[in-house]
Design a protein around this motif. Structure first.
Motif, PDB file in Angstrom:
ATOM      1  N   THR A  30      35.134  46.152   8.130  1.00 16.30           N
ATOM      2  CA  THR A  30      36.405  45.528   8.480  1.00 16.30           C
ATOM      3  C   THR A  30      36.154  44.260   9.276  1.00 16.30           C
ATOM      4  OG1 THR A  30      37.301  47.737   8.643  1.00 16.30           O
ATOM      5  CG2 THR A  30      38.682  45.970   9.448  1.00 16.30           C
ATOM      6  N   ALA A  31      35.172  44.327  10.172  1.00 16.77           N
ATOM      7  CA  ALA A  31      34.846  43.145  10.964  1.00 16.77           C
ATOM      8  C   ALA A  31      34.462  42.001  10.034  1.00 16.77           C
ATOM      9  CB  ALA A  31      33.704  43.454  11.926  1.00 16.77           C
ATOM     10  N   PHE A  32      33.781  42.343   8.961  1.00 15.88           N
ATOM     11  CA  PHE A  32      33.388  41.313   8.002  1.00 15.88           C
ATOM     12  C   PHE A  32      34.607  40.775   7.264  1.00 15.88           C
ATOM     13  CE2 PHE A  32      32.053  40.064   3.719  1.00 15.88           C
ATOM     14  CZ  PHE A  32      31.156  39.062   4.039  1.00 15.88           C
ATOM     15  N   LEU A  33      35.415  41.713   6.730  1.00 12.74           N
ATOM     16  CA  LEU A  33      36.560  41.306   5.917  1.00 12.74           C
ATOM     17  C   LEU A  33      37.601  40.565   6.750  1.00 12.74           C
ATOM     18  CD1 LEU A  33      36.972  44.468   3.736  1.00 12.74           C
ATOM     19  CD2 LEU A  33      36.243  42.209   2.993  1.00 12.74           C
ATOM     20  N   ASP A  34      37.733  40.989   7.951  1.00  8.11           N
ATOM     21  CA  ASP A  34      38.679  40.396   8.880  1.00  8.11           C
ATOM     22  C   ASP A  34      38.306  38.930   9.092  1.00  8.11           C
ATOM     23  OD1 ASP A  34      38.437  39.543  11.768  1.00  8.11           O
ATOM     24  OD2 ASP A  34      40.143  40.887  11.909  1.00  8.11           O
ATOM     25  N   GLY A  35      36.991  38.686   9.046  1.00  4.09           N
ATOM     26  CA  GLY A  35      36.510  37.323   8.918  1.00  4.09           C
ATOM     27  C   GLY A  35      36.584  36.451  10.152  1.00  4.09           C
ATOM     28  N   ARG A  36      36.989  37.004  11.290  1.00  8.70           N
ATOM     29  CA  ARG A  36      37.135  36.133  12.444  1.00  8.70           C
ATOM     30  C   ARG A  36      35.790  35.565  12.890  1.00  8.70           C
ATOM     31  NH1 ARG A  36      40.806  39.291  16.354  1.00  8.70           N
ATOM     32  NH2 ARG A  36      41.035  40.370  14.398  1.00  8.70           N
ATOM     33  N   ALA A  37      34.798  36.470  13.001  1.00  9.48           N
ATOM     34  CA  ALA A  37      33.468  36.027  13.415  1.00  9.48           C
ATOM     35  C   ALA A  37      32.937  35.033  12.389  1.00  9.48           C
ATOM     36  CB  ALA A  37      32.527  37.220  13.520  1.00  9.48           C
ATOM     37  N   MET A  38      33.238  35.347  11.158  1.00  6.54           N
ATOM     38  CA  MET A  38      32.710  34.571  10.063  1.00  6.54           C
ATOM     39  C   MET A  38      33.262  33.160  10.036  1.00  6.54           C
ATOM     40  SD  MET A  38      30.725  35.973   8.050  1.00  6.54           S
ATOM     41  CE  MET A  38      31.336  37.623   8.168  1.00  6.54           C
ATOM     42  N   ARG A  39      34.571  33.065  10.261  1.00 11.99           N
ATOM     43  CA  ARG A  39      35.214  31.759  10.126  1.00 11.99           C
ATOM     44  C   ARG A  39      34.666  30.748  11.122  1.00 11.99           C
ATOM     45  NH1 ARG A  39      41.263  33.617   9.320  1.00 11.99           N
ATOM     46  NH2 ARG A  39      40.274  35.413  10.244  1.00 11.99           N
ATOM     47  N   THR A  40      34.172  31.265  12.236  1.00 11.47           N
ATOM     48  CA  THR A  40      33.608  30.358  13.214  1.00 11.47           C
ATOM     49  C   THR A  40      32.381  29.661  12.643  1.00 11.47           C
ATOM     50  OG1 THR A  40      34.196  32.112  14.703  1.00 11.47           O
ATOM     51  CG2 THR A  40      33.012  30.269  15.649  1.00 11.47           C
ATOM     52  N   PHE A  41      31.664  30.394  11.806  1.00 11.15           N
ATOM     53  CA  PHE A  41      30.445  29.824  11.256  1.00 11.15           C
ATOM     54  C   PHE A  41      30.677  29.131   9.931  1.00 11.15           C
ATOM     55  CE2 PHE A  41      28.749  32.631  14.364  1.00 11.15           C
ATOM     56  CZ  PHE A  41      27.660  31.932  14.838  1.00 11.15           C
ATOM     57  N   VAL A  42      31.492  29.759   9.117  1.00  8.43           N
ATOM     58  CA  VAL A  42      31.667  29.248   7.777  1.00  8.43           C
ATOM     59  C   VAL A  42      33.156  29.019   7.548  1.00  8.43           C
ATOM     60  CG1 VAL A  42      31.092  29.631   5.385  1.00  8.43           C
ATOM     61  CG2 VAL A  42      29.814  30.806   7.160  1.00  8.43           C
ATOM     62  N   ARG A  43      33.563  27.770   7.515  1.00 11.41           N
ATOM     63  CA  ARG A  43      34.974  27.514   7.237  1.00 11.41           C
ATOM     64  C   ARG A  43      35.211  27.707   5.757  1.00 11.41           C
ATOM     65  NH1 ARG A  43      34.179  23.823  11.124  1.00 11.41           N
ATOM     66  NH2 ARG A  43      34.420  24.925  13.081  1.00 11.41           N
ATOM     67  N   PRO A  44      36.332  28.281   5.386  1.00 14.92           N
ATOM     68  CA  PRO A  44      36.600  28.504   3.970  1.00 14.92           C
ATOM     69  C   PRO A  44      36.609  27.200   3.182  1.00 14.92           C
ATOM     70  CG  PRO A  44      38.196  29.663   5.324  1.00 14.92           C
ATOM     71  CD  PRO A  44      37.380  28.828   6.241  1.00 14.92           C
ATOM     72  N   ALA A  45      36.480  27.334   1.898  1.00 19.40           N
ATOM     73  CA  ALA A  45      36.539  26.229   0.933  1.00 19.40           C
ATOM     74  C   ALA A  45      35.407  25.246   1.145  1.00 19.40           C
ATOM     75  CB  ALA A  45      37.883  25.519   1.016  1.00 19.40           C
ATOM     76  N   GLY A  46      35.463  24.169   0.393  1.00 21.96           N
ATOM     77  CA  GLY A  46      34.390  23.177   0.414  1.00 21.96           C
ATOM     78  C   GLY A  46      34.163  22.622   1.804  1.00 21.96           C
ATOM     79  N   ALA A  47      35.217  22.561   2.570  1.00 15.17           N
ATOM     80  CA  ALA A  47      35.104  22.021   3.916  1.00 15.17           C
ATOM     81  C   ALA A  47      34.035  22.751   4.712  1.00 15.17           C
ATOM     82  CB  ALA A  47      36.449  22.129   4.636  1.00 15.17           C
ATOM     83  N   GLY A  48      33.913  24.059   4.465  1.00 16.38           N
ATOM     84  CA  GLY A  48      32.937  24.862   5.197  1.00 16.38           C
ATOM     85  C   GLY A  48      31.533  24.355   4.950  1.00 16.38           C
ATOM     86  N   VAL A  49      31.241  24.106   3.698  1.00 14.06           N
ATOM     87  CA  VAL A  49      29.894  23.660   3.368  1.00 14.06           C
ATOM     88  C   VAL A  49      29.642  22.293   3.991  1.00 14.06           C
ATOM     89  CG1 VAL A  49      28.288  23.202   1.505  1.00 14.06           C
ATOM     90  CG2 VAL A  49      30.018  24.978   1.245  1.00 14.06           C
ATOM     91  N   ARG A  50      30.677  21.448   3.942  1.00 13.21           N
ATOM     92  CA  ARG A  50      30.516  20.125   4.552  1.00 13.21           C
ATOM     93  C   ARG A  50      30.309  20.239   6.052  1.00 13.21           C
ATOM     94  NH1 ARG A  50      34.313  18.326   1.144  1.00 13.21           N
ATOM     95  NH2 ARG A  50      35.960  18.401   2.696  1.00 13.21           N
ATOM     96  N   ALA A  51      31.063  21.127   6.647  1.00 11.45           N
ATOM     97  CA  ALA A  51      30.961  21.283   8.096  1.00 11.45           C
ATOM     98  C   ALA A  51      29.547  21.663   8.497  1.00 11.45           C
ATOM     99  CB  ALA A  51      31.939  22.348   8.586  1.00 11.45           C
ATOM    100  N   LEU A  52      28.849  22.283   7.572  1.00  6.38           N
ATOM    101  CA  LEU A  52      27.489  22.690   7.895  1.00  6.38           C
ATOM    102  C   LEU A  52      26.510  21.540   7.686  1.00  6.38           C
ATOM    103  CD1 LEU A  52      27.559  26.178   6.248  1.00  6.38           C
ATOM    104  CD2 LEU A  52      27.501  25.672   8.683  1.00  6.38           C
TER     105      LEU A  52
END
Lengths: 308, 382
Positions: free
Chosen positions: B171-193
Motif C-alpha cells: 500500500t505504501a508503494f501504491l499510495d505513492g507518496r514516498a515515490m512521488r518525491t523521487f519520481v514525478r509522474p509522466a515525462g516530467a519525472g524523467v526530466r526532473a531527474l
C-alpha cells in the motif's frame, strides 16, 4: 546452494546439517538466513547478531540477511558518502523497500556477494559454499527470478548489469544448485513435485530432494493387527496408552510410505532421507546427527545415490 | 473455551501463523463448525491441499466463494449442518487485476496498467501480492455483507508477521507518496531527474539506471488518481481489521520453533492493537497414562505379545514420551507468554486431514467446552 521447501518441513535444520557436513570436509561454508529469524544462531546457542558473519564451528559461518542493511551496504560500496547519505534517508528507505521486488533483489545481491571469490565487503574472506536457507517454495522461486526481472526492466545501467550477472550465476548449474526439502505429507510432496516441474520448464534441474523427519517403521501389518485386537478387548488397564501410541505410529508410517511412493514415482532428482528426531530441541548434537546421516548417503556410499 | 465462544458476535476471523502448522485445516474446520451451528460462513483459503480442496468442491482457483453442497456436509460426528458453508481458493493475480479494473477510470487505462512491467512484478511473483490480495478480497466480501462470518486462511510464509507487514508495504508503494518525491509522474519525472536534480537523485540514477525510474514513473502516471483510491481503501481495511467484530486467531503446532514464532506473533498483535482472540495449538502429543514403573508395563504385555513386539512397543512409547514432554513444555511456555488469551489444544491425529470427516474430527475438538475436551482426550489416550 538454495535450500527450499514448504513451511515447517525443516529447511533451516537441513541447511545447517548440510553446512556442518561441508565444513567437516574443509569447505568454508556460510549458512545465510533471509527471514530475520536467526534460527541457525539460536540452534548453536549463539548471541543473535544481525548482518554479521558469525563463526559457529570451525569453517562454518552464518549470517542473517536484512534487505535494508543490504541496501545500505550496497549504496556505501557503490557511491561512498553520498550513497550512505541516500541509504540513511528515511524517505528513500521507504521508497526502496516499497518498490516491488527490491527486497528480494537486495537479498539475492548480498547472497551473490557472499559467494564471490573476491569479496566486496572490505576485509571479508571468500567462502567456498553459500547455503541459503531460502523462503518457502513459492516465494523462493520468486527470489531466484527477481534479478532477471530487474535486469529486463532496467535494460541498461548498473542494476541491469548486476541483475544480469546475478541471474547468470543463478542459472549456471556449475555454480548454483537448488535443494528441495520436504516431509512425507501431501502438501509438501505436491510442492516438491511442482517445484521440479517448474524448474524443468525454465531449463533447470533440482539437485536433490531431501525427505526430512521420516518415522521409523517399527510395526508391520501383522503386528498392527495383533496390537489392535489386544487394544480392542483384553488390554490390561495401564497398557492401553502404549498400544494406542503404537497403533498411531503405525498409521502414520503407513501414510508416510504412501507419500514416499508418490514422491519417488513423480521425482527425477535423487532422493535422500533423514530420520525423525525424537528430541525436545534441535541443537548442535541433533544437527551433527543429521550431518552423519547425510555424510553416510553422500560421501561414504555415494553409489547408492547414483543408482537411484 | 470453545471456538464458538471466541467467535461470538464476530464477522471476521483471521487465522495467522507460520507455514506448516495446519492453518488451512484449522480455518476450514472453524468455518465448518460455525456453519454447523447455523451461520452462513465463507472460508477464503490460500493454498489448500488438493484432497482437502476437492472435499470442499474446489477443483480450481476461483475468485468468488462457492457453496459447498449440503450433501457433502453430511458426515459422521458432525450432526446436521444448519447453516451454509461457502469456500473459495484465492487467485492473487486475478484479484489484483479485478481490483485494477474496478478502480480504473476506463478499460483502456486498466489494460495499460496490466501491461506495465512494474505491475507485472507487483501482482505476481513477489512476496506480498498474496497477502495484499487476500486482505483486499476479505475487505470486498465484508463490504458485500452476504455472510455472517468470513474466515481467512493467511498465505504460507516463513514468517507469520509477513502477513501484517506485506500489505502495508504494498500500500505504501501504491499510495505513492514516498515515490512521488523521487519520481514525478509522466515525462516530467524523467526530466526532473536530469539536469538540476538534487545530488541524491543523481546518485540514485547512477545506481539504478534511468529505465527503472522511468518505468516506475510511467506506472504512477498510469495510476494517477487511483493511488488515492488505494490509500482510502487501506484506511478502511485497517479499520475493518481493528474492529471489535474481527478476531485474530493464531495457529501453531506444538514444536519449539512454531511456538517461538507464535509467542512473537502474539506479542506483535497485541502491540499493534489488533483484536487477538486466542491460539489454536495443533498436533499436540498428550501425556499417556502409564503404570508407575516401565517394567510393570513390560510385564503386563509380555504374556500377550511376543517379546520382540513388546520391546518395540516400549521403544515407541519412549519416543512418544519425548515428544509429549516437549509439547507440554512448549504449551506451558506459550501459556506463560500470553496475556490470558485462551489456548485450544488439538491432539496429534493419525493422518493428515484431507476430507470432511477429518475436518469434522477437528471441529469436535475446536468446538468442545473445556470439560468435553478433557473427556475426548481421555478417550484418545486411554
Amino acid at each position: 546452494m538454495f535450500v527450499t521447501g514448504k513451511g515447517g518441513v525443516g529447511r533451516s535444520t537441513v541447511a545447517t546439517a548440510l553446512g556442518l557436513l561441508a565444513a567437516r570436509h574443509g569447505v568454508r561454508t556460510i549458512v545465510a538466513e533471509l527471514a530475520g529469524q536467526e534460527r541457525v544462531q539460536r540452534a548453536f546457542e549463539r548471541p543473535v547478531g544481525q548482518f554479521e558473519e558469525v563463526e559457529l564451528a570451525p569453517g562454518l559461518f552464518t549470517i542473517s540477511i536484512d534487505p535494508q542493511r543490504a541496501m545500505e551496504e550496497y549504496l556505501r560500496l557503490k557511491a561512498g558518502p553520498l550513497g550512505s547519505a541516500l541509504g540513511s534517508s528515511r524517505l528513500f528507505q521507504a521508497f526502496a523497500m516499497a518498490t516491488p521486488g527490491m527486497r528480494e533483489l537486495l537479498s539475492v545481491g548480498k547472497l551473490w556477494e557472499l559467494a564471490q571469490p573476491r569479496r566486496r565487503t572490505s576485509g571479508a574472506e571468500p567462502y567456498d559454499l553459500v547455503l541459503v536457507d531460502a523462503p518457502a517454495t513459492g516465494h523462493g522461486i520468486g527470489l531466484l527470478r527477481t534479478p532477471r526481472t530487474f535486469a529486463e526492466i532496467a535494460r541498461v545501467g548498473p542494476i541491469a548489469q548486476l541483475g544480469q550477472e546475478i541471474a547468470a550465476t543463478l542459472q549456471d548449474p556449475a555454480q548454483t544448485a537448488l535443494v528441495a526439502v520436504c516431509t512425507l505429507e501431501e502438501m509438501a510432496v505436491n510442492e516438491t513435485l511442482a517445484l521440479e516441474r517448474e524448474m524443468r520448464d525454465s531449463g533447470l534441474a533440482l539437485a536433490v530432494a531431501i525427505v526430512n523427519a521420516r518415522y521409523p517403521q517399527r510395526f508391520d501389518a501383522e503386528d498392527a493387527q495383533r496390537l489392535a485386537e489386544l487394544a480392542a478387548d483384553s488390554a490390561p488397564p495401564g497398557a492401553r496408552g502404549a498400544l494406542r501410541a503404537a497403533l498411531s505410529a503405525h498409521a502414520r508410517t503407513l501414510a508416510q510410505t504412501e507419500q514416499a511412493a508418490r514422491l519417488a514415482r513423480g521425482l527425477r532428482a535423487p532422493l535422500l532421507e533423514l530420520p525423525y528426531l525424537f528430541a525436545e530441541h534441535v541443537g548442535r548434537g541433533e544437527l551433527e546427527q543429521l550431518a552423519d546421516v547425510l555424510e553416510q548417503a553422500l560421501v561414504t556410499s555415494p553409489r547408492r545415490r547414483r543408482t537411484r | 473455551m470453545s471456538i464458538a465462544a471466541l467467535l461470538e458476535g464476530k464477522r471476521i476471523c483471521v487465522c495467522g501463523g507460520a507455514g506448516g502448522v495446519g492453518k488451512t485445516t484449522s480455518a476450514a474446520a472453524i468455518a465448518l463448525g460455525m456453519a454447523a451451528r447455523g451461520a452462513k460462513v465463507a472460508v477464503v483459503t490460500i493454498d489448500p491441499a488438493r484432497r482437502l480442496a476437492n472435499a470442499l468442491g474446489l477443483e480450481e482457483l476461483c475468485n468468488e466463494p462457492r457453496r459447498v453442497a449440503p450433501r457433502r456436509l453430511r458426515v459422521e460426528g458432525l450432526g446436521p449442518v444448519r447453516g451454509e458453508l461457502w469456500a473459495m481458493m484465492l487467485d492473487p493475480k486475478r484479484t489484483f487485476d479485478e481490483l485494477i479494473e474496478r478502480i480504473a477510470p476506463d478499460p483502456g487505462r486498466a489494460h495499460a496498467i496490466k501491461r506495465n512491467r512494474i505491475y507485472a512484478q507487483l501482482s505476481s511473483a513477489v512476496s506480498g501480492s498474496q497477502e495484499f490480495t487476500a486482505i483486499a478480497k476479505l475487505y470486498d466480501l465484508a463490504c458485500e455483507d452476504r455472510f455472517d462470518l468470513l474466515v481467512l486462511d493467511t498465505p504460507p510464509s516463513r514468517n507469520a508477521l509477513d502477513f501484517l507487514d506485506a500489505p502495508g508495504r504494498l500500500t505504501a508503494f501504491l499510495d505513492g507518496r514516498a515515490m512521488r518525491t523521487f519520481v514525478r509522474p509522466a515525462g516530467a519525472g524523467v526530466r526532473a531527474l536530469g539536469r538540476g536534480a538534487s545530488p541524491l537523485l543523481s546518485v540514485l540514477r547512477r545506481l539504478t539506471g534511468i529505465d527503472v525510474l522511468a518505468e516506475i514513473s510511467t506506472f504512477f502516471a498510469l495510476l494517477g488518481d487511483m493511488t488515492e483510491d488505494f490509500s482510502r481503501r487501506a484506511v478502511q481495511v485497517e479499520r475493518l481489521l481493528r474492529s471489535e467484530r474481527t478476531a485474530f486467531l493464531l495457529v501453531t503446532s506444538a514444536q519449539s520453533e512454531p511456538i517461538d514464532e507464535a509467542i512473537w506473533f502474539g506479542r506483535t498483535l497485541r502491540e499493534s492493537g489488533l483484536p487477538f482472540a486466542g491460539v489454536i495449538v495443533n498436533r499436540v502429543h498428550h501425556e499417556l497414562p502409564l503404570p508407575a514403573e516401565p517394567s510393570q508395563l513390560a510385564e503386563l504385555l509380555s504374556g500377550r505379545l511376543e517379546p520382540s513386539l513388546v520391546a518395540r512397543v516400549l521403544e515407541n512409547l519412549h519416543d512418544y514420551h519425548v515428544l509429549a514432554r516437549r509439547d507440554a513444555r512448549n504449551v506451558e511456555r506459550l501459556r506463560e507468554q500470553l496475556d490470558g488469551q485462551p489456548l485450544i489444544l488439538v491432539p496429534q491425529l493419525d493422518d493428515d486431514v484431507h476430507d470432511l470427516a477429518g475436518l469434522a474430527a477437528i471441529v469436535r475438538y475446536l468446538f468442545a467446552s473445556a470439560d468435553e475436551r478433557e473427556r475426548m482426550l481421555a478417550e484418545v489416550v486411554c
